[in-house]
Design a protein around this motif. Sequence first.
Motif, PDB file in Angstrom:
ATOM      1  N   ASP A 132       0.858  -1.177   0.000  1.00  0.00           N
ATOM      2  CA  ASP A 132       0.000   0.000   0.000  1.00  0.00           C
ATOM      3  C   ASP A 132       0.899   1.234   0.000  1.00  0.00           C
ATOM      4  N   ILE A 133       0.336   2.396  -0.314  1.00  0.00           N
ATOM      5  CA  ILE A 133       1.125   3.628  -0.309  1.00  0.00           C
ATOM      6  C   ILE A 133       0.894   4.427   0.965  1.00  0.00           C
ATOM      7  N   VAL A 134      -0.371   4.604   1.349  1.00  0.00           N
ATOM      8  CA  VAL A 134      -0.679   5.412   2.529  1.00  0.00           C
ATOM      9  C   VAL A 134      -0.727   4.510   3.760  1.00  0.00           C
ATOM     10  N   MET A 135       0.301   4.618   4.599  1.00  0.00           N
ATOM     11  CA  MET A 135       0.378   3.837   5.835  1.00  0.00           C
ATOM     12  C   MET A 135       0.962   4.713   6.925  1.00  0.00           C
ATOM     13  N   PRO A 136       0.667   4.432   8.185  1.00  0.00           N
ATOM     14  CA  PRO A 136       1.241   5.226   9.280  1.00  0.00           C
ATOM     15  C   PRO A 136       2.720   4.920   9.485  1.00  0.00           C
ATOM     16  N   HIS A 137       3.412   5.835  10.148  1.00  0.00           N
ATOM     17  CA  HIS A 137       4.819   5.684  10.536  1.00  0.00           C
ATOM     18  C   HIS A 137       5.759   5.824   9.335  1.00  0.00           C
ATOM     19  N   MET A 138       5.619   4.978   8.347  1.00  0.00           N
ATOM     20  CA  MET A 138       6.430   5.071   7.131  1.00  0.00           C
ATOM     21  C   MET A 138       5.535   4.701   5.960  1.00  0.00           C
ATOM     22  N   ASN A 139       5.299   5.655   5.047  1.00  0.00           N
ATOM     23  CA  ASN A 139       4.409   5.334   3.934  1.00  0.00           C
ATOM     24  C   ASN A 139       5.102   4.448   2.911  1.00  0.00           C
ATOM     25  N   GLY A 140       4.301   3.936   1.981  1.00  0.00           N
ATOM     26  CA  GLY A 140       4.837   2.992   1.017  1.00  0.00           C
ATOM     27  C   GLY A 140       5.904   3.580   0.117  1.00  0.00           C
ATOM     28  N   ILE A 141       5.777   4.851  -0.239  1.00  0.00           N
ATOM     29  CA  ILE A 141       6.775   5.474  -1.114  1.00  0.00           C
ATOM     30  C   ILE A 141       8.128   5.548  -0.420  1.00  0.00           C
ATOM     31  N   GLU A 142       8.127   5.955   0.838  1.00  0.00           N
ATOM     32  CA  GLU A 142       9.391   6.020   1.580  1.00  0.00           C
ATOM     33  C   GLU A 142      10.003   4.634   1.738  1.00  0.00           C
ATOM     34  N   MET A 143       9.168   3.656   2.044  1.00  0.00           N
ATOM     35  CA  MET A 143       9.658   2.289   2.183  1.00  0.00           C
ATOM     36  C   MET A 143      10.252   1.791   0.875  1.00  0.00           C
ATOM     37  N   LEU A 144       9.567   2.093  -0.255  1.00  0.00           N
ATOM     38  CA  LEU A 144      10.051   1.637  -1.553  1.00  0.00           C
ATOM     39  C   LEU A 144      11.370   2.305  -1.931  1.00  0.00           C
ATOM     40  N   ARG A 145      11.576   3.524  -1.499  1.00  0.00           N
ATOM     41  CA  ARG A 145      12.858   4.180  -1.777  1.00  0.00           C
ATOM     42  C   ARG A 145      14.005   3.436  -1.108  1.00  0.00           C
ATOM     43  N   HIS A 146      13.758   2.934   0.106  1.00  0.00           N
ATOM     44  CA  HIS A 146      14.774   2.134   0.787  1.00  0.00           C
ATOM     45  C   HIS A 146      15.001   0.818   0.046  1.00  0.00           C
ATOM     46  N   VAL A 147      13.899   0.178  -0.365  1.00  0.00           N
ATOM     47  CA  VAL A 147      14.004  -1.126  -1.012  1.00  0.00           C
ATOM     48  C   VAL A 147      14.657  -1.021  -2.383  1.00  0.00           C
ATOM     49  N   ALA A 160       2.744  -1.282  -6.261  1.00  0.00           N
ATOM     50  CA  ALA A 160       2.218  -0.332  -5.283  1.00  0.00           C
ATOM     51  C   ALA A 160       0.717  -0.217  -5.517  1.00  0.00           C
ATOM     52  N   VAL A 161      -0.067  -0.540  -4.498  1.00  0.00           N
ATOM     53  CA  VAL A 161      -1.522  -0.569  -4.618  1.00  0.00           C
ATOM     54  C   VAL A 161      -2.098   0.642  -3.886  1.00  0.00           C
ATOM     55  N   SER A 162      -2.916   1.442  -4.594  1.00  0.00           N
ATOM     56  CA  SER A 162      -3.423   2.662  -3.963  1.00  0.00           C
ATOM     57  C   SER A 162      -4.683   3.157  -4.654  1.00  0.00           C
ATOM     58  N   SER A 163      -5.504   3.861  -3.882  1.00  0.00           N
ATOM     59  CA  SER A 163      -6.671   4.528  -4.456  1.00  0.00           C
ATOM     60  C   SER A 163      -6.287   5.893  -5.021  1.00  0.00           C
ATOM     61  N   GLY A 178      10.466   1.317 -12.107  1.00  0.00           N
ATOM     62  CA  GLY A 178      10.225  -0.117 -12.155  1.00  0.00           C
ATOM     63  C   GLY A 178       9.101  -0.601 -11.263  1.00  0.00           C
ATOM     64  N   VAL A 179       8.508   0.294 -10.464  1.00  0.00           N
ATOM     65  CA  VAL A 179       7.398  -0.082  -9.590  1.00  0.00           C
ATOM     66  C   VAL A 179       6.086   0.110 -10.346  1.00  0.00           C
ATOM     67  N   THR A 180       5.226  -0.899 -10.331  1.00  0.00           N
ATOM     68  CA  THR A 180       3.944  -0.862 -11.033  1.00  0.00           C
ATOM     69  C   THR A 180       2.851  -0.364 -10.097  1.00  0.00           C
ATOM     70  N   LEU A 181       2.134   0.670 -10.523  1.00  0.00           N
ATOM     71  CA  LEU A 181       1.025   1.203  -9.729  1.00  0.00           C
ATOM     72  C   LEU A 181      -0.254   0.454 -10.081  1.00  0.00           C
ATOM     73  N   VAL A 182      -0.946  -0.044  -9.052  1.00  0.00           N
ATOM     74  CA  VAL A 182      -2.191  -0.785  -9.227  1.00  0.00           C
ATOM     75  C   VAL A 182      -3.291  -0.024  -8.497  1.00  0.00           C
ATOM     76  N   ALA A 183      -4.390   0.273  -9.194  1.00  0.00           N
ATOM     77  CA  ALA A 183      -5.467   1.072  -8.614  1.00  0.00           C
ATOM     78  C   ALA A 183      -6.335   0.238  -7.682  1.00  0.00           C
ATOM     79  N   LYS A 184      -6.739   0.866  -6.560  1.00  0.00           N
ATOM     80  CA  LYS A 184      -7.742   0.289  -5.661  1.00  0.00           C
ATOM     81  C   LYS A 184      -9.101   0.853  -6.036  1.00  0.00           C
ATOM     82  N   PRO A 185     -10.179   0.071  -5.945  1.00  0.00           N
ATOM     83  CA  PRO A 185     -10.170  -1.360  -5.605  1.00  0.00           C
ATOM     84  C   PRO A 185      -9.520  -2.182  -6.715  1.00  0.00           C
ATOM     85  N   VAL A 186      -8.760  -3.180  -6.312  1.00  0.00           N
ATOM     86  CA  VAL A 186      -8.003  -3.996  -7.268  1.00  0.00           C
ATOM     87  C   VAL A 186      -8.951  -4.829  -8.122  1.00  0.00           C
TER      88      VAL A 186
END
Length: 200
Positions: A132-147, A160-163, A178-186
């Motif tokens: 997911d992209i919107v999450m508490p503490h560390m959002n998905g974008i920040e996490m993906l930058r590390h990964v 990356a799954v997001s509305s 290289g990250v694929t964005l997938v729209a919610k609802p999937v």
Amino acid sequence: MTSSKPSAAVRPAPASYSPAELARRLGVSAPTIQRWVDQGHLKAWKTLGGHRRIDAESAERFIAGQGLPADLPAEAPPPLTVMIVDDNEDDRDVLCALVEEALPGATILLADNGFQALTSIGQAMPQLLITDIVMPHMNGIEMLRHVCGGSTVRPHAVFAVSSHTPQQVAGLGGLPEGVTLVAKPVQPAPFIEALRAAAR
């Protein structure tokens, strides 16, 4: 006169685990535990009430990395590992079900925040990552930058799954290359095909 020291109390190991208990301990989904039972990696039985129990000794051997069948061919590829990161339990369940349908036999790891996911990714090195992209503490974008920032354990495919719309995602800083964005609802059918294509 001789004296004997009292022996230290030893806490007995549980005779068995429920699939949910073992899933929580290993950080995987309950269907993954069931699949390992069906594949013979874990010994299990059903109680008179119809509840499945996992033999504790079998589980401990498996946790220690000794649980694979002795006759497993040395050249057999390791099972596909997929990590799902989402703070919404219902969304995690939906994504887990889609992965189960798309990739039977895959090991599914679950995390509910970016910090937890980074630790698990470093240890398990999953081939596929769905977050997911919107999450508490560390959002998905920040996490993906590390990964994705030159990490040696970057998964082969990342979704990356997001509305959020692509424009809104760009406003949050954008996704790494290289990250694929997938729209919610999937939408199940195209997402399942995308997972299968990524696994191939």
